[in-house]
Design a protein around this motif. Structure first.
Motif, short mmCIF file in Angstrom:
data_model
loop_
_atom_site.label_atom_id
_atom_site.label_comp_id
_atom_site.label_asym_id
_atom_site.label_seq_id
_atom_site.Cartn_x
_atom_site.Cartn_y
_atom_site.Cartn_z
N ILE A 179 0.84 -1.20 0.00
CA ILE A 179 0.00 0.00 0.00
C ILE A 179 0.87 1.25 0.00
N ASP A 180 1.86 1.29 -0.87
CA ASP A 180 2.74 2.46 -0.94
C ASP A 180 1.96 3.74 -1.25
N TYR A 181 0.82 3.61 -1.91
CA TYR A 181 -0.02 4.76 -2.25
C TYR A 181 -0.61 5.43 -1.01
N ALA A 182 -0.55 4.75 0.14
CA ALA A 182 -1.22 5.26 1.34
C ALA A 182 -0.43 6.35 2.06
N LYS A 183 0.74 6.73 1.51
CA LYS A 183 1.56 7.81 2.06
C LYS A 183 1.85 7.59 3.54
N GLU A 184 1.51 8.56 4.39
CA GLU A 184 1.89 8.44 5.81
C GLU A 184 1.17 7.28 6.50
N TYR A 185 0.10 6.78 5.90
CA TYR A 185 -0.61 5.64 6.49
C TYR A 185 0.04 4.31 6.14
N ARG A 186 0.99 4.34 5.24
CA ARG A 186 1.68 3.10 4.85
C ARG A 186 2.42 2.48 6.03
N ASP A 187 2.94 3.30 6.90
CA ASP A 187 3.80 2.80 7.98
C ASP A 187 3.07 2.57 9.30
N LYS A 188 1.76 2.71 9.30
CA LYS A 188 1.00 2.41 10.51
C LYS A 188 1.16 0.93 10.86
N LEU A 189 1.32 0.64 12.13
CA LEU A 189 1.52 -0.75 12.57
C LEU A 189 0.17 -1.43 12.74
N TRP A 190 -0.51 -1.61 11.62
CA TRP A 190 -1.87 -2.15 11.63
C TRP A 190 -1.93 -3.54 10.99
N ARG A 191 -0.79 -4.18 10.87
CA ARG A 191 -0.72 -5.58 10.42
C ARG A 191 -0.35 -6.41 11.65
N PHE A 192 -1.10 -7.47 11.88
CA PHE A 192 -0.89 -8.29 13.08
C PHE A 192 -0.68 -9.74 12.68
N LEU A 193 0.32 -10.38 13.29
CA LEU A 193 0.64 -11.75 12.92
C LEU A 193 1.23 -12.49 14.11
N LEU A 194 1.27 -13.80 13.97
CA LEU A 194 1.85 -14.64 15.00
C LEU A 194 3.32 -14.87 14.67
N ARG A 195 4.20 -14.37 15.53
CA ARG A 195 5.63 -14.44 15.28
C ARG A 195 6.07 -15.90 15.09
N GLY A 196 6.82 -16.12 14.01
CA GLY A 196 7.39 -17.43 13.75
C GLY A 196 6.45 -18.44 13.14
N ASN A 197 5.20 -18.10 12.95
CA ASN A 197 4.26 -19.06 12.37
C ASN A 197 4.63 -19.31 10.90
N THR A 198 4.70 -20.56 10.53
CA THR A 198 5.12 -20.97 9.18
C THR A 198 4.20 -20.44 8.10
N PHE A 199 2.95 -20.21 8.44
CA PHE A 199 1.94 -19.90 7.43
C PHE A 199 1.72 -18.40 7.21
N VAL A 200 2.47 -17.56 7.91
CA VAL A 200 2.39 -16.12 7.68
C VAL A 200 2.81 -15.80 6.25
N SER A 201 2.18 -14.81 5.63
CA SER A 201 2.50 -14.47 4.25
C SER A 201 3.89 -13.84 4.14
N LYS A 202 4.35 -13.71 2.92
CA LYS A 202 5.67 -13.14 2.69
C LYS A 202 5.67 -11.66 3.05
N GLY A 203 6.84 -11.13 3.30
CA GLY A 203 6.96 -9.70 3.53
C GLY A 203 7.23 -9.31 4.95
N TYR A 204 7.27 -10.29 5.87
CA TYR A 204 7.60 -9.96 7.25
C TYR A 204 8.96 -10.56 7.62
N LYS A 205 9.82 -9.72 8.15
CA LYS A 205 11.12 -10.17 8.62
C LYS A 205 11.27 -9.77 10.08
N GLY A 206 11.12 -10.74 10.95
CA GLY A 206 11.19 -10.42 12.35
C GLY A 206 11.37 -11.67 13.19
#
Length: 206
Positions: A179-206
């Motif tokens: 959502i690069d088009y979202a400007k300052e809203y792009r970086d809001k921490l509004w994505r939630f996931l279970l750390r280390g879960n194998t089935f999380v989608s691509k794009g998270y490095k943590g």
């Protein structure tokens, strides 16, 4: 137990986090498919430049977004790729939670046929590819725009809290993606996931 209307009619960020560990279920003539929700993204309505309803936008396909919480907003990306969103808040407040990834629980063979993936060798790399993305999970669960606006408090597509979070699981907040088009809203921490879960989608490095 199936989630009730009151679960959805709350703050969208809370719903996005509390959906983690719940199970999305679709009952079809082919069989039942069920996946445990391991990743979500919150979209916060007219003020959110990443949301379809930004600026109060309202097209006919978006009617479910303006209903009270507990309905599904399903849209088509391109080709036969779809995304399912859980509508939140009260009527007239167009906010929703995108389901980004599932951990398959039931109906794996049916999911594999729909995804045209051979999981007979039980390799984890094959299995996780069934539902580790919003379009993948929709294909695996046979969810498309014919179901747009379906009531998640009904008996065809619904969410249960049977599985819940495991004692060793940690919820992580991260920026939303694509959502690069979202400007300052792009970086809001509004994505939630279970750390280390194998089935999380691509794009998270943590």
């Amino acid at each position: 137990m199936k989630l009730e209307r009151s679960f959805y009619e709350r703050n969208t960020l809370i719903v996005a986090k509390e959906l983690l560990g719940c199970a999305l279920v679709h009952i079809t003539p082919e069989g039942i498919t069920k996946g445990r929700i391991v990743e979500t993204e919150a979209y916060m309505g007219p003020e959110d430049k990443g949301a379809h309803s930004y600026g109060g936008r309202h097209t006919p396909r978006m009617d479910p977004m303006y209903k009270t919480g507990g309905f599904a907003y399903i849209y088509q990306l391109h080709g036969y790729n779809y995304c399912i969103n859980v509508v939140t808040q009260k009527e007239g407040m167009p906010q929703a939670v995108l389901i980004r990834a599932l951990e398959p629980v039931e109906g794996l063979d049916l999911m594999a046929r729909r995804r045209k993936i051979d999981i007979s060798d039980t390799r984890k790399s094959k299995l996780k590819n069934l539902t580790n993305g919003p379009s993948k999970l929709c294909q695996a669960m046979n969810i498309n725009t014919s179901l747009n606006g379906i009531d998640l408090c009904g008996n065809e597509v619904f969410i249960t809290n049977q599985t819940g979070l495991r004692s060793n699981e940690e919820i992580v907040a991260a920026p939303r993606i694509h959502i690069d088009y979202a400007k300052e809203y792009r970086d809001k921490l509004w994505r939630f996931l279970l750390r280390g879960n194998t089935f999380v989608s691509k794009g998270y490095k943590g």
